[in-house]
Design a protein around this motif. Structure first.
Motif, mmCIF file in Angstrom:
data_model
loop_
_atom_site.group_PDB
_atom_site.id
_atom_site.type_symbol
_atom_site.label_atom_id
_atom_site.label_comp_id
_atom_site.label_asym_id
_atom_site.label_seq_id
_atom_site.Cartn_x
_atom_site.Cartn_y
_atom_site.Cartn_z
ATOM 1 N N LYS A 133 0.683 -1.335 0.187
ATOM 2 C CA LYS A 133 -0.090 0.141 0.334
ATOM 3 C C LYS A 133 0.665 0.976 -0.575
ATOM 4 C CE LYS A 133 -3.995 0.392 2.117
ATOM 5 N NZ LYS A 133 -4.578 0.116 3.957
ATOM 6 N N CYS A 134 1.869 1.315 0.456
ATOM 7 C CA CYS A 134 2.711 1.970 1.173
ATOM 8 C C CYS A 134 3.623 2.176 -0.586
ATOM 9 C CB CYS A 134 3.866 2.478 1.934
ATOM 10 S SG CYS A 134 4.449 3.561 3.225
ATOM 11 N N ILE A 135 4.380 2.148 -1.079
ATOM 12 C CA ILE A 135 4.391 1.479 -2.248
ATOM 13 C C ILE A 135 3.632 2.422 -3.360
ATOM 14 C CG2 ILE A 135 5.440 0.006 -4.368
ATOM 15 C CD1 ILE A 135 6.523 -1.459 -2.422
ATOM 16 N N LYS A 136 2.016 1.719 -3.492
ATOM 17 C CA LYS A 136 1.416 2.413 -4.359
ATOM 18 C C LYS A 136 1.239 3.840 -4.151
ATOM 19 C CE LYS A 136 -2.773 1.282 -3.865
ATOM 20 N NZ LYS A 136 -4.532 0.850 -3.702
ATOM 21 N N ARG A 137 1.321 4.314 -2.593
ATOM 22 C CA ARG A 137 1.091 5.214 -2.723
ATOM 23 C C ARG A 137 2.271 6.338 -2.804
ATOM 24 N NH1 ARG A 137 0.118 5.372 3.659
ATOM 25 N NH2 ARG A 137 2.486 6.833 3.061
ATOM 26 N N THR A 138 3.043 5.685 -2.686
ATOM 27 C CA THR A 138 4.338 6.565 -3.679
ATOM 28 C C THR A 138 4.881 6.348 -4.976
ATOM 29 O OG1 THR A 138 5.581 5.669 -1.875
ATOM 30 C CG2 THR A 138 6.474 6.479 -3.247
ATOM 31 N N LEU A 139 4.153 5.718 -6.242
ATOM 32 C CA LEU A 139 3.631 5.702 -6.758
ATOM 33 C C LEU A 139 3.354 7.509 -8.256
ATOM 34 C CD1 LEU A 139 2.293 2.083 -8.624
ATOM 35 C CD2 LEU A 139 4.678 2.840 -8.491
ATOM 36 N N PRO A 140 2.745 7.890 -7.647
ATOM 37 C CA PRO A 140 2.655 8.655 -8.720
ATOM 38 C C PRO A 140 3.971 9.739 -8.856
ATOM 39 C CG PRO A 140 0.619 8.690 -7.049
ATOM 40 C CD PRO A 140 2.000 7.590 -6.309
ATOM 41 N N GLU A 141 4.402 9.822 -7.477
ATOM 42 C CA GLU A 141 5.681 11.202 -7.669
ATOM 43 C C GLU A 141 6.698 10.240 -8.566
ATOM 44 O OE1 GLU A 141 5.516 11.629 -2.884
ATOM 45 O OE2 GLU A 141 3.741 12.901 -2.852
ATOM 46 N N ILE A 142 6.733 8.856 -7.647
ATOM 47 C CA ILE A 142 7.816 8.308 -8.648
ATOM 48 C C ILE A 142 7.662 8.356 -10.210
ATOM 49 C CG2 ILE A 142 9.298 6.267 -9.368
ATOM 50 C CD1 ILE A 142 8.277 4.917 -6.069
ATOM 51 N N ALA A 143 6.150 8.252 -10.336
ATOM 52 C CA ALA A 143 6.252 8.477 -12.032
ATOM 53 C C ALA A 143 6.208 9.964 -12.593
ATOM 54 C CB ALA A 143 4.417 8.399 -11.983
ATOM 55 N N SER A 144 6.448 11.183 -11.802
ATOM 56 C CA SER A 144 6.401 12.404 -11.835
ATOM 57 C C SER A 144 7.914 12.615 -12.667
ATOM 58 C CB SER A 144 5.840 12.917 -11.449
ATOM 59 O OG SER A 144 6.645 13.590 -10.145
ATOM 60 N N VAL A 145 9.020 11.298 -11.275
ATOM 61 C CA VAL A 145 10.310 11.642 -11.743
ATOM 62 C C VAL A 145 10.652 10.873 -12.333
ATOM 63 C CG1 VAL A 145 12.558 11.036 -10.795
ATOM 64 C CG2 VAL A 145 10.625 12.234 -9.531
ATOM 65 N N ILE A 146 10.184 9.401 -13.168
ATOM 66 C CA ILE A 146 10.380 8.929 -14.770
ATOM 67 C C ILE A 146 9.932 9.595 -15.927
ATOM 68 C CG2 ILE A 146 9.643 6.654 -15.361
ATOM 69 C CD1 ILE A 146 9.874 4.919 -12.553
ATOM 70 N N LEU A 147 8.456 10.302 -15.451
ATOM 71 C CA LEU A 147 8.231 10.818 -16.433
ATOM 72 C C LEU A 147 9.736 11.756 -16.982
ATOM 73 C CD1 LEU A 147 5.955 11.104 -18.333
ATOM 74 C CD2 LEU A 147 5.694 13.773 -16.651
ATOM 75 N N LEU A 148 9.972 12.340 -16.216
ATOM 76 C CA LEU A 148 10.514 13.901 -15.697
ATOM 77 C C LEU A 148 12.784 13.326 -17.345
ATOM 78 C CD1 LEU A 148 11.278 16.977 -15.618
ATOM 79 C CD2 LEU A 148 12.475 16.004 -13.148
ATOM 80 N N LEU A 149 12.395 11.686 -16.326
ATOM 81 C CA LEU A 149 13.048 10.873 -16.981
ATOM 82 C C LEU A 149 13.399 10.723 -18.104
ATOM 83 C CD1 LEU A 149 14.674 8.041 -14.133
ATOM 84 C CD2 LEU A 149 15.936 9.992 -15.352
ATOM 85 N N ALA A 150 12.268 10.439 -18.337
ATOM 86 C CA ALA A 150 12.188 9.628 -19.848
ATOM 87 C C ALA A 150 11.928 11.326 -20.659
ATOM 88 C CB ALA A 150 9.661 9.472 -19.699
ATOM 89 N N LEU A 151 11.332 12.534 -20.609
ATOM 90 C CA LEU A 151 11.470 14.034 -21.042
ATOM 91 C C LEU A 151 13.048 13.913 -21.734
ATOM 92 C CD1 LEU A 151 10.585 15.933 -22.218
ATOM 93 C CD2 LEU A 151 10.536 17.035 -20.204
ATOM 94 N N HIS A 152 14.065 14.080 -20.487
ATOM 95 C CA HIS A 152 15.456 13.612 -20.452
ATOM 96 C C HIS A 152 15.853 12.500 -21.015
ATOM 97 C CE1 HIS A 152 19.841 13.690 -19.080
ATOM 98 N NE2 HIS A 152 19.484 12.928 -18.905
ATOM 99 N N LEU A 153 15.854 11.166 -21.312
ATOM 100 C CA LEU A 153 16.636 10.605 -22.202
ATOM 101 C C LEU A 153 15.888 11.194 -23.473
ATOM 102 C CD1 LEU A 153 17.383 7.967 -21.740
ATOM 103 C CD2 LEU A 153 15.316 6.812 -22.132
ATOM 104 N N CYS A 154 14.404 12.029 -24.363
ATOM 105 C CA CYS A 154 14.491 11.748 -25.599
ATOM 106 C C CYS A 154 14.426 12.528 -26.152
ATOM 107 C CB CYS A 154 12.718 11.807 -25.278
ATOM 108 S SG CYS A 154 11.234 10.644 -25.041
ATOM 109 N N LEU A 155 14.783 13.501 -25.553
ATOM 110 C CA LEU A 155 15.564 15.624 -25.960
ATOM 111 C C LEU A 155 17.653 14.108 -26.210
ATOM 112 C CD1 LEU A 155 14.598 18.016 -23.146
ATOM 113 C CD2 LEU A 155 13.550 17.407 -25.449
#
Lengths: 987, 987
Positions: free
Chosen positions: B219-241
Motif C-alpha cells: 500500500k505504501c508503495i502504491k502511495r509512492t507511485l505517483p511521485e515516482i511516476a513524475s520523476v520517471i516522466l522527467l527521466l523519459a523527457l530527459h532521455l528523449c531530448l
C-alpha cells in the motif's frame, strides 16, 4: 588612527586570562607594546577609545553594515586607512580579480606541458599539440602568484597579527604561496625543463582557501571520517574473509577444465582481492562468477552473498552514515550567518551611539546620522530604499535605541516580491481583445503544444533520415516546416509583447528564455535562406560558407529541441523537481569546488605517474578499422579489456584526458579495465592509485552528493507541502534564505552579541557591567571586596565565560572569523537536539558538578555569614503572607509556604526514619531535589535527604511542618506544583 | 450462542448511517434478519447481550488477551465454538502448517517442468535433468491448494460475511484460489502437457496475502507511485531530448571513418534510445562514448552531461522521493499495533466486567476472575509470571477498574532483562583463580588474538600454496597447526564452562556460536585423523572416503575463518553496525517477501517467454576451451557481448537459472548484454521485458532498500548516541519495540477505544453515553427534545463521528482489520507533523468552517433564547469580582473583566470608526479573534469587527469600556494575556 589604549590592552589581557581560554598564550608584553596612546580609564566610558572623530565613526558604521549585509566577519582593523583598504579589498572589482586569478591559475593545467590542445586524446591519431613557448605560462602564473601574495598581505594586515597567528588557513596559505613561488623560480631558472612541478599539485589550495563554504564542508567531512573509517574497516574485513573463502573454494584442482575460476580470478592473493573488490563495485558482476557458475549452480551463492552483503548492505550503510552526519549541516551555516549579520549591525550601532554623546549612559543614535550612514552604504538599491524609508518614519523621534536600529535591518531578511509591470492600456477594442487572448493562460498551453508539434516533426524527419548520410538528406520539407514554426514563434512573441508591454514581457523569466531562442532561431534561419536559397537543391554546393548546410540545420533543430524545455514551469510536479535541482545547484558550489580540487590533484598526480605509460601498437594506427580478430591475433599476449574495447583515448597523456579518465572511474562501470591496463603496463602498485581514486570519488563524493540531495529535497518537499496553496506563486518570486528558515533559527541573544563585540581584537567597546555592593563587614570573609573597576570587570567576564557553555564557543568563534556564507533551504534540525540546546543555555547538571558550582568553601561554612540571609528570608515570608498577623489562617500560611523559596529558613528535623538526623537545626543554604544543605549553629555543613524526614520551619511563632517525602522537587519546580493540603504520609 | 439482539442490530445500523460512513451500503434488511433472539432494550445494560454464561465470558477474555499479545484484530466471531476454532486456527501448529504449505507451493517451481535439478544451467554441458513424473508435483500442489481453501474458509467464517465482503484481499484470495484450482484440474486432465500454467504466476499471491506487513508495504508503495511516476516522466523527457540531440550530433556523414558512433549506437531511434537508457544505468559508460571521443574530445561533454544529470541528479532524486515517503512508515506500524493491543485488552475488560454484576453502573472486574483468565492465556511464561504476580498484588481490592486492568499489561511492553546465571562457587583456591582468570574480559581478547593468529596462519599457507593444485599440496604443517589451535579452542571452551558453569556459558550468545563451531571443528579434525592418519603422506590415497582430504581440510579452514567473526561484538563501532544490520534483517522481512514475489512472477513470465530461446553453437560444446579468435571467426555475424563473455549459463531454461539471471540484471552491470542477446535471438520487443525488470528491481526495489537502511540506521544511531553509556549492555538484552518508541507513540484515547469497540461486528457492548437535559420550554425551539434513548444514542454517535477527524478514521479502521504487525526501530516522526497532530485532536479551523460549526440557524437567532445565557454570565461576573459590591475598586473589576469570558454579555458599541455600528446593542453569542457576533433585541444577528470600535459592558451598574482594537484575541487566548491597564488608544 592606531590609537589602541591601555584599557584596550588590559581588556584583551583579561579576556585572554579568563574569557577566551582558547588563546593559549597570554603574551602580554608584545601586545601591550602595540598600544601607543595611553588613555585614562573613565568610569562612564561606553565608547570605542579612539578619538571622537565623527567621520571615522561614520566610516566604521558603514563598513560594519556592509559586513553585516555580506555576512562577513567584523574582526578587522577599524582605523580610517584600514577601513578604506577593507572597502577597496571587498569591492566587487577586487574580489572579481582574485576569482579570475584563481580561475586562470587552475586553467593553466590545460595549456602547460602535456598540452591538451589537440582535438583528440587518442595516441593513435593525435597530432603533436601546440605547446606554449617557455615563459608564457610561467609569466601568467607569476602574475597570478603576485595577485595571491597581494591578497595574502592585505588579508593579514586587515585582521592583524594576533588573528593571523591563530588562523591555520592563513598560515597554510603563506606556506603554499611560498612553496609555489620557490618552485616557480626554480622552473624559470631551469628553463621549463623540470619533470615534476610541485606547484601544480598545490594550486587547488588557492581555490579552497578563498571559499569559507568549502572550508566548512571540509571540516564536516573530516568529522565524518572516523565513522566512515569504521564502515570501511568492516568492508575490509568482509573482503578479506570472502577472499580467503574464495581461495579455499576455487583452489587449483587436478582437472584443468575445472580451473577456469582459479585461473582468471583467484590465482593468487592480490588477484583474488582485486576480483572481489571490483565485485564490490559490481563492475565485473556476471563475469567473475561465470567460470564457476558454468561448472555448478551452487557457486553463484558465494558471489551473490558477497555482493548482497557488501554492495547492498555495507555500501548503503555508508550512505546512511554520511547522510546522518550531514543532516542539519546547511541549517547550521545559516545560523552562523545570522549571528554575523546581527553582530555587524550591533557593532555599527555601538560605534554610532557614542558619537557626540560620549557621556550618555543610555545608548542611542541620532536618526539623521543613521540616514547619513545608510546613504553611504553600498547595497542593493531595493533594500537601501526600503531601509531609508523606514528610517525616515522614525525621523520624529530624533534618537533610536539598538532595538529599533536592529529592526531596521530586518528588511534585509524580508521577501522581495517581484512585481510585474502593469500591462499597457489600449483604447482600441480589437487590441484589447488581443491583449486578453494573449495574456490568457491557455495561450501559453497552446504555445507549448506548438513547440511539441515542432519537436515531433523534427523527430519524425530524423527517424526517416536516420540511415542516410548528411549529404544525401533532403532538407526541403524540414526547412519549410521549420520556417513556418519559426514564423509562428515570432508572431507569438510579438503578440505577447503587445499584450504585456516590452517590460512586462521581459519580467517573466521563461519569456526571456523563449524570446532569446526565438530571435536566435530567426537569425539562423535567415542565414540559411541567404546562403542556400529556396528551394534547396538536392545537390547543394559543398560548404561555400563557414558552416555547411547540415551544420546550420542541425543547430536550428537543436535550438528548437532546447526551446521545448519551456514546458517545465507549466507542469507542477516537474516544476518542483526542477526547482529542487536549481536549489541544489546553488548549494552544490562547495561540493563542486571540492570535487574540482580532488579531480585536479588526482589528475596532476596521475599525469606525473602514468604519462605515456600506455603505448598503442604502432601497426594499429594504420589498420585501426580492421576487425577484432586481427587485433587479438597480433596482440594475444597483452590483450585485456582495455585493448579489446579500444579505450586508447582514456589515458594520462594530458590534463583533459586525465579528467575524463577519472570521471569514467568515478562512474565505476568498467573501471577495472583501466586499473588492469595500467597495472599491466606499469607495476602492480598502480592499483593503489586507482583504488584510492575510487574510494575518494565514488565512495565518498557520490555519497556526499546523495546526502545533499536528500537534505535539499526533503526540506523543499516539506516546504512545498506546507504552503502548497501558494506554491506556484512562490517559486516565481525571490525567496530569501532567512525567511525560509525563520521558524527554525534562533536569534542570537543580546548577551552573546555583546560578548562577541568585546572579543573584537581591534574595536574596544566598553560596556556597562553589573557590580553589586557587599556589606563591608563581610568583605574580608568572602574575599570579594570592592576592588577597582578593572578587577571587577575582569571577574565578571571570567564568571560569564565560566558559566557559559564552553563547547559552543570555540566553534562559533571559529566560524565567525571566516568569510560570509549564504546557503539556502535545509530541513529543520532534529527536535531533540534543538530542545536540548534551548534548555541548555547555561551549564548542564554534570558540568555544574564538575565545576563544583555548588560546593561551599570550608572557610565560608559559618553560621554567622548566613544570618543576614535568614533575616532576608523572614522579611520575604512575612511579605508574601500579607503581614503574617496572628489572625491569619494557618491553611493560608501553609499554602504560601509550600510555594515559597526556603533558602535562608531555619529548619529543624523533627521526625526521621534515621534517628540521628532528628534535632538537627540550621539555616538552609542550598536546596536540591532530594536533599537540603544546612549550616548548623556549630558551623557544620550538613546534607539531609528530604525523603523520610519531617522538618519544622518557624516564622514569627508560626511553626509549620514540612513532609520531606512530599517535597522532593527543586525549589523552582515546586513553585508551580499543585499540592494537596491533606494527604497520607508514610514515614 | 448466536444470540444477536435487536439492539445490536440497531447499533450496527446506526453506525452505518452516521458513524461509519465508509460502509457505503446501509443494507438494513439483511442485517436485521440475522438477529435471532429479540431482546428488550434495558437502560442500564452495559454488557454484551449474549447470555450470562460465565465460561463464555472467560473464554472471550482469554481470546481477546491473546489477540492483544499478538497484535491481532479482535473483529472476529465471539461465540464459544468460533472461539475454539479461532484459538485452534491461530495455534502455532496451524500457522506453521499454513506457512509450510506456502513455502512448498513456491518451491515447486524449482522441480516442475523446466526442472532446475541439474548441476549446471549451461546448455553446453547440461545433462537432461531429473523430471518429476507427471502427477507428483500436481498432487503436492493439490494438497497445498486444499490447505489454502481450508484457510480461506476458516478465515471467512471467523470474520463473518459482512467483513468478508469488505475485504478486498479476501475476495482476491478467493478468486486466485478458484483460478488456481481450475488451472490445476485442467493440468490434471491434460496429463501435465499444457504450455502455460497460469497458476504458477498466481502462486506468490498466497505469500502476499498471508502477511499483513507485506500488504501494508504494498500500500505504501502504491502511495509512492505517483511521485515516482513524475520523476520517471522527467527521466523519459530527459532521455528523449538527449536522444534527439544525439541523433542530430552523430548523424551519418560522408566519411565512413567518422561514422563509428552512428554505426554502433545511434543508427536508428530504438538503438539510440537503448544506448542512452543503458548509459543512464552507467552499464555501458566508457564504451558508448569511445568512438566519438576518439574523434574529438568535445563529444565527451554530451555523454557526461547526460549521465551526470540523469544518473546523479534524477536517479538520486528518486531515492530522495522514496525515502521521503517511507519516513515514519515503521513508526506508524507500531502505532497501529499499540492500538490493537489496547483494544484487545479493553475488550477483555469489558467482557469480564459485566459478568455477574450485569446491573452495576461502575465497570469493574473481580480480581480472582482476572487471575483465572490469566492462567488460561497462552503466552510467554516470563510475562505470564510477571502479570500474575502483579494481579496478586491487587488481591486485597477484590475489584479492579479498567485503568488498573490496562496497567497490568504494561508488563508486556517492558524490557525483559536477561540475567546470566550466577557462576558456580568453588571452594578450591586454584579453581577460584582459574575462574577469575577465565571470566575476565582480557581472556576474550586473548581468545580473539588466537583466532586471528590461526586465520593468518591459514592465509599464509594458502598464499604459499596458491599456485599448486589440490593434489600437490602438503597438508602436514597446516594440519599440525590446525590441530594445535583446535586443541586450544577446546581448552578455552572447557575452562570457560568451568568458570561460568554450563548454563552461564550458554547464556551468552557468542559463546554458543563459539562452542558450536569448536565442537564441529573437533569432530571434523577427528574424522581427518581417523581417515588419513598422521603423518600425512605426500601421496595420500585418492579419496577412499566420502570426501577427499582436501575437502575436509577446506571445510575445517572455512569454519575457522567463520569462527573469526566472534570478534565483532568486541569492537564497538562494528557492533553498532552489525546490530543495525541485524535489526534491518528483521524489518526487511516484508521487503524480502515482496522481492520474492516480484522475482517469482518475472522468472515464471521469463521462462514462458524465453525458454530455450538461446541455443549455443553446437561446435562450441566441443572446443569450449579454445581461444577467442576461434569463436569470433566462426560466429562473427552474431557475436555480441553475451557470446564473447560466455554468458551461456544465464538463461531462462529453468527456474533457478532465471532467478540468477534476474539477479544479474538487478545488479545492473552488463545488463545490456542480456537485453541485447535476447532481443537478437527473439524480437526487439524482448527489450520491454528487460527494461520493466530493470525499473522494478533496480530502480524501485533498490531505492526502497536504501530508504529502509537510512530509516533504520538513523533511528538506531540516534538511539545509540542518546544512551551511549549503556550501549554495550543494551545490545545484549532483548529490547522490546514499544520501549524504544515509548516517547514517540501516542496512546490511544479512551474515546477512540470505546468507539472501536462499538464498531465490533460481532461483540455488542453497550456503553454509557452522555445525555444532558434541556429545559422543556426550549425543546420545541431547538429541536433537540428528550427523544428515546436509541435516538439520543445515535445522535451522540453521529456527533462524535462528525466532530472527529475523518481522514484518520478510515485508515485506522483499515489497518485494524488486518493481522498484527511487529516492527522495530524507526526514527521519530518529524516534529512538525507531530505537533500538528497533537494540536489537532479536534477539527481544524478550515474544517470547522466547512462543517459550519459556527453557523447559527436562522430559527435560533432569537434574543429571548439567549437571555438565560446573559443571566448566567451576570452571575459568573459577579462571582469572579467577589460579589461586585459598590465599593469594589473599578481597576479591580476592569482587571477581572479583561480576562473574563464575554459570551452572554450585553455589549453596546459606543464609539467606532464606522459610524453605522454605533449604538448597536445585543447579547454576545460568539466571540472570534477579530469579531463579535451579537444578537440584537430585534432578533438580528450582527457581526461587529473588534478593530476600531469601543464597546460598553454593563454589569449591575458598573459600565466598563472595552477597546476592541486591544482586544483582538480569542476568548481562550485572552485569559492568559497580559494587558496594560493604561495604553494609548488610536481610533
Amino acid at each position: 588612527m592606531e590609537t589602541d589604549s591601555l584599557l584596550a590592552g588590559s581588556i584583551n589581557v583579561d579576556s585572554q586570562d579568563y574569557g577566551a581560554a582558547e588563546h593559549g598564550q597570554p603574551d602580554n608584553g608584545s601586545h601591550r607594546s602595540r598600544s601607543r596612546t595611553p588613555h585614562s580609564v573613565g568610569d562612564n566610558e561606553s565608547c570605542p577609545v579612539e578619538g571622537g572623530d565623527k567621520t571615522l565613526y561614520m566610516q566604521q558604521a558603514v563598513v560594519f553594515i556592509e559586513d553585516a549585509i555580506h555576512y562577513r566577519s567584523i574582526n578587522h582593523r577599524v582605523d580610517a586607512s584600514s577601513l578604506c583598504l577593507h572597502r577597496w579589498y571587498y569591492s566587487r572589482l577586487c574580489q572579481w580579480g582574485l576569482g579570475l586569478a584563481i580561475g586562470v591559475v587552475l586553467l593553466l593545467a590545460f595549456v602547460e606541458h602535456p598540452s591538451s590542445l589537440s582535438s583528440t586524446s587518442d595516441p593513435r591519431y593525435r597530432l603533436p599539440p601546440w605547446e606554449p613557448p617557455c615563459g608564457l605560462t610561467e609569466s601568467i602564473e607569476g602574475l597570478c602568484l603576485f595577485v595571491f601574495a597581494l591578497d595574502l598581505a592585505v588579508k593579514s594586515y586587515l585582521i592583524g597579527w594576533e588573528e593571523f597567528r591563530k588562523s591555520k588557513w592563513l598560515i597554510g596559505y603563506t606556506v603554499v604561496l611560498t612553496a609555489s613561488i620557490i618552485d616557480w623560480m626554480l622552473s624559470i631558472s631551469m628553463e621549463c625543463d623540470e619533470k615534476l612541478r610541485v606547484r601544480r599539485l598545490l594550486r587547488p589550495f588557492f581555490l579552497l582557501q578563498n571559499s569559507s563554504l568549502m572550508k566548512k564542508t571540509l571540516k564536516c567531512i573530516k568529522r565524518t571520517l572516523p565513522e566512515i573509517a569504521s564502515v570501511i574497516l568492516l568492508l575490509a574485513l568482509h573482503l578479506c574473509l570472502f577472499t580467503m573463502i574464495g581461495m579455499l573454494l576455487f583452489a587449483k584442482t587436478e582437472e584443468p577444465e575445472r580451473n577456469g575460476e582459479w585461473e582468471l580470478y583467484f590465482r593468487n592473493l592480490p588477484q583474488a582481492l582485486t576480483s572481489l573488490l571490483v565485485l564490490l563495485t559490481t563492475a565485473n558482476n556476471p563475469d567473475v562468477m561465470i567460470p564457476a557458475y558454468t561448472l555448478n549452480r551452487g557457486y553463484s551463492i558465494f558471489f551473490i552473498t558477497f555482493s548482497v552483503f557488501g554492495t547492498y548492505f555495507l555500501m548503503n550503510l555508508l550512505t546512511a552514515i554520511i547522510y546522518n552526519q550531514f543532516r542539519g549541516y546547511l541549517m547550521m551555516s545559516v545560523q552562523t550567518s545570522i549571528l554575523r549579520r546581527r553582530l555587524g549591525i550591533r557593532a555599527a550601532f555601538q560605534v554610532l551611539s557614542c558619537q557626540g554623546t560620549s557621556a550618555a549612559i543610555i545608548e542611542q543614535v541620532r536618526v539623521d546620522t543613521v540616514l547619513e550612514v545608510m546613504y553611504r552604504v553600498n547595497m542593493k538599491s531595493y533594500y537601501k530604499a526600503a531601509i531609508i524609508k523606514e528610517v525616515q518614519q522614525h525621523a520624529a523621534d530624533v534618537h533610536m535605541d539598538h532595538k529599533v536600529f536592529g529592526a531596521l535591518f530586518e528588511q534585509l531578511d524580508k521577501d522581495r516580491v517581484k512585481e510585474h509591470p502593469a500591462p499597457p492600456q489600449y483604447s482600441n477594442a480589437f487590441l484589447q481583445k488581443i491583449q486578453f487572448i494573449f495574456s490568457h493562460y491557455y495561450t501559453t498551453l497552446a504555445g507549448n503544444a506548438v513547440a511539441l508539434a515542432n519537436v515531433i516533426c523534427i523527430c519524425t524527419i530524423l527517424v526517416l533520415n536516420a540511415e542516410r548520410s548528411t549529404a544525401e538528406r533532403d532538407y526541403y520539407y524540414l526547412e519549410v516546416i521549420n520556417c513556418c514554426f519559426i514564423f509562428w514563434y515570432l508572431l507569438e512573441m510579438s503578440l505577447k509583447i503587445l499584450a504585456f508591454g516590452l517590460r512586462g514581457y521581459l519580467s517573466y523569466r521563461n519569456n526571456v528564455f523563449d524570446g532569446f531562442l526565438t530571435i536566435l532561431l530567426m537569425v539562423l534561419q535567415i542565414t540559411i535562406l541567404v546562403n542556400y536559397s529556396v528551394p534547396f537543391s538536392k545537390k547543394q554546393p559543398v560548404s561555400h560558407a563557414v558552416m555547411s548546410l547540415w551544420d546550420l540545420v542541425r543547430l536550428v533543430n537543436l535550438l528548437i529541441v532546447f526551446r521545448f524545455l519551456r514546458i517545465i514551469p507549466d507542469i507542477k510536479l516537474m516544476n518542483l523537481v526542477a526547482s529542487t535541482l536549481l536549489d541544489l545547484v546553488k548549494n552544490l558550489r562547495a561540493f563542486a569546488g571540492i570535487l574540482v580540487v580532488v579531480f585536479y590533484v588526482f589528475a596532476v598526480f596521475g599525469i606525473w605517474l602514468f604519462e605515456g605509460a600506455i603505448k598503442p601498437p604502432t601497426s594499429m594506427s594504420i589498420i585501426s578499422n580492421s576487425t577484432m580478430d586481427n587485433i587479438t591475433s597480433n596482440y594475444s599476449t597483452t590483450c585485456g579489456t582495455y585493448e579489446q574495447l579500444e579505450y586508447w583515448p582514456n589515458n594520462f597523456d594530458d590534463f583533459a584526458a586525465a579528467i575524463i579518465l577519472l570521471y569514467n572511474i568515478m562512474v565505476v562501470n568498467n573501471w577495472q579495465a583501466f586499473m588492469d591496463a595500467y597495472s599491466r603496463y606499469t607495476t602492480e602498485w598502480a592499483k593503489v592509485y586507482f583504488v584510492c581514486w575510487w574510494l575518494t570519488s565514488s565512495v565518498m563524493w557520490v555519497n556526499l552528493f546523495v546526502a545533499l540531495i536528500l537534505e535539499n529535497f526533503i526540506y523543499k518537499w516539506d516546504h512545498s507541502h506546507s504552503c502548497s496553496m501558494t506554491d506556484m506563486e512562490r517559486t516565481r518570486y525571490e525567496t530569501s534564505v532567512q525567511l525560509m528558515f525563520k521558524e527554525h533559527i534562533e536569534e542570537p541573544t543580546e548577551e552573546e552579541l555583546l560578548r562577541q563585540l568585546q572579543q573584537h581584537p581591534h574595536l574596544h567597546i566598553h560596556l556597562q557591567l553589573l557590580q553589586a555592593k557587599n556589606p563591608p563587614q563581610l568583605t574580608h570573609v568572602l574575599g570579594v571586596g570592592n576592588k577597582s573597576k578593572k578587577v571587577a570587570e575582569s571577574f565578571t567576564r571570567a564568571f560569564i565565560a565560566n558559566s557559559m557553555k564552553k563547547s559552543a564557543a570555540p566553534f562559533m568563534e571559529d566560524t565567525l572569523s571566516r568569510k560570509a556564507v549564504i546557503l539556502e533551504y535545509t530541513r529543520e534540525k532534529r527536535p531533540k537536539a534543538k530542545r536540548k540546546r534551548k534548555g541548555g543555555k547555561g551549564l548542564s547538571a554534570g558540568e555544574k558538578r564538575r565545576l563544583k558550582v555548588f560546593d561551599i568553601k570550608p572557610e565560608h561554612q559559618r553560621y554567622e555569614l548566613f544570618l543576614p540571609l535568614h533575616n532576608l528570608w523572614k522579611q520575604y515570608i512575612i511579605s508574601i503572607c500579607n503581614g503574617l498577623r496572628p489572625l491569619s489562617s494557618p491553611q493560608l500560611v501553609q499554602q504560601k509556604l509550600l510555594k515559597a523559596d526556603f533558602h535562608g529558613a531555619i529548619l529543624t528535623v523533627v521526625r526521621s526514619k534515621c534517628p540521628s538526623y532528628v534535632g538537627t537545626t540550621g539555616i538552609l543554604v542550598q536546596e536540591f531535589k532530594h536533599t537540603f544543605k544546612i549550616i548548623t549553629k556549630e558551623d557544620r555543613l550538613k546534607v539531609i535527604p528530604k525523603k523520610n524526614s519531617v522538618f519544622a520551619v518557624e516564622v514569627n511563632g508560626f511553626v509549620s511542618h514540612v513532609y520531606g517525602s512530599k517535597f522532593e522537587y527543586r525549589a523552582s519546580e515546586r513553585s508551580v506544583k499543585k499540592f494537596k493540603v491533606k494527604g497520607s504520609i508514610d514515614l
